[in-house]
Design an enzyme around this catalytic site. Sequence first.
Site, PDB file in Angstrom:
ATOM      1  N   LYS A   1      20.892   2.030   8.122  1.00  0.00           N
ATOM      2  CA  LYS A   1      20.445   3.014   6.977  1.00  0.00           C
ATOM      3  C   LYS A   1      18.971   2.719   6.711  1.00  0.00           C
ATOM      4  O   LYS A   1      18.168   1.797   7.583  1.00  0.00           O
ATOM      5  CB  LYS A   1      21.266   2.195   5.827  1.00  0.00           C
ATOM      6  CG  LYS A   1      20.837   0.896   5.876  1.00  0.00           C
ATOM      7  CD  LYS A   1      21.525   0.230   4.543  1.00  0.00           C
ATOM      8  CE  LYS A   1      20.888  -1.040   4.174  1.00  0.00           C
ATOM      9  NZ  LYS A   1      21.655  -1.930   3.048  1.00  0.00           N
TER      10      LYS A   1
ATOM     11  N   TYR B   1     -12.034  -2.802  -4.661  1.00  0.00           N
ATOM     12  CA  TYR B   1     -11.856  -2.485  -6.241  1.00  0.00           C
ATOM     13  C   TYR B   1     -11.913  -3.983  -6.978  1.00  0.00           C
ATOM     14  O   TYR B   1     -11.140  -4.654  -6.547  1.00  0.00           O
ATOM     15  CB  TYR B   1     -10.810  -1.679  -6.506  1.00  0.00           C
ATOM     16  CG  TYR B   1     -10.527  -0.379  -6.068  1.00  0.00           C
ATOM     17  CD1 TYR B   1     -11.661   0.552  -5.990  1.00  0.00           C
ATOM     18  CD2 TYR B   1      -9.514  -0.039  -5.111  1.00  0.00           C
ATOM     19  CE1 TYR B   1     -11.501   1.769  -5.669  1.00  0.00           C
ATOM     20  CE2 TYR B   1      -9.573   1.439  -4.805  1.00  0.00           C
ATOM     21  CZ  TYR B   1     -10.561   2.201  -5.028  1.00  0.00           C
ATOM     22  OH  TYR B   1     -10.437   3.476  -4.234  1.00  0.00           O
TER      23      TYR B   1
END
Length: 388
Positions: free
Chosen positions: A32, A260
């Site tokens: 999956k 940042y």
Amino acid sequence: MTRAIVDLDAIGHNTTVLTGAAGRAQVMAVVKANGFGHGSVPVARAALAHGASWLGVTSLREAMELRGAGIGAPILMWLYAPDDVLDEALLADVDISVSSARALEALGRTAGRLGRAAAVHLKADTGLSRAGATAADWPHLLTVAGKMQAAGLITVRGLWSHLATAEDPADPGLHRQLLDFGHARAEAAAAGFTGPLIHLANSAAALQLPQARFDLVRPGIALYGVEPIPGRSFGLRPAMTLESTVILTKRVAPGAGVSYGHDHVVERETTLALVPAGYADGVPRRVTGRAEVTVHGVRRPIVGRVAMDQVVVDVGDLPVSAGDRVVLFGAGGPSVDEWAAWADTNPHEILTGIGGRVPRCYRGRSAGKTISTRSPSRPEECALMAPS
């Protein structure tokens, strides 16, 4: 620049380890979430070539991707809404998990319309409190299933449940689940279901709990080389290496702020290396101030905030230049377990979080033939990169 190298030999090796541990039980390779980020089709082929006989997925889309690739092995899918249209699943011989009478009746209507019986695995909730029929609802589900099987609308192929924990064999919750699963099986046998495949074990249970193996085990994370039981090693081999390339270096003075917000300020003169891998590629923002990568065989820290497309690595005085290889995790670098610890998560999230724009490059052997290094789009992205 940034790419995920998937070692299909490792997938094959891990499958062999799991089939050996499973004994007489069959192995369902859980592929999956795009094979836990590794690529469901190549992983499925490698696992099937090394002893797995079933494949497990959550969605119809995942099942149909496997069938579309020509894979004919038995597939079980288990996550869908009760009224979803599942015609494709029946027509493609995909087994379907059922947790409620409502879902079973909807599936029966589809089977009647198509003139084709649905292969189902009835799921009991033994304590995980997710999918599966509760102990109160289980008898009714069995009754409806019996009537529908007698009418030729379904074939009950399996009875199953899902463990909440299997890492600690002494866990009382585990023992309660085993007992409750035993009760569910006994009720099913009393209702006339004596032949279906019985399956319960995940990776940890497949490796250390013989009483949970039954007819089929469903390893997920272990297939990809992550040891599922803390403190124990079963000889699994990690199958993915996430690597990138330095695209710019610069020498900076003490006091320089990085990325940042300037959460990180350089304390001494150093060299910063820009690496084009950010949170859009699967580098979690939570690793800021914790994570390390390997450059020239040396661990160096990621500094400053992780950005969408890039991170900055403080390489100190190492002779690093643009074009040098950086290993984020995998062979020659930190482990995916370390990354999970830095991000306060599990290895599953790290692996499945590798972004879709990161090419998967496959190496090793699968189904008896060499799988050449390749990319879904640009072959040059998977050309051999010299170690830095």
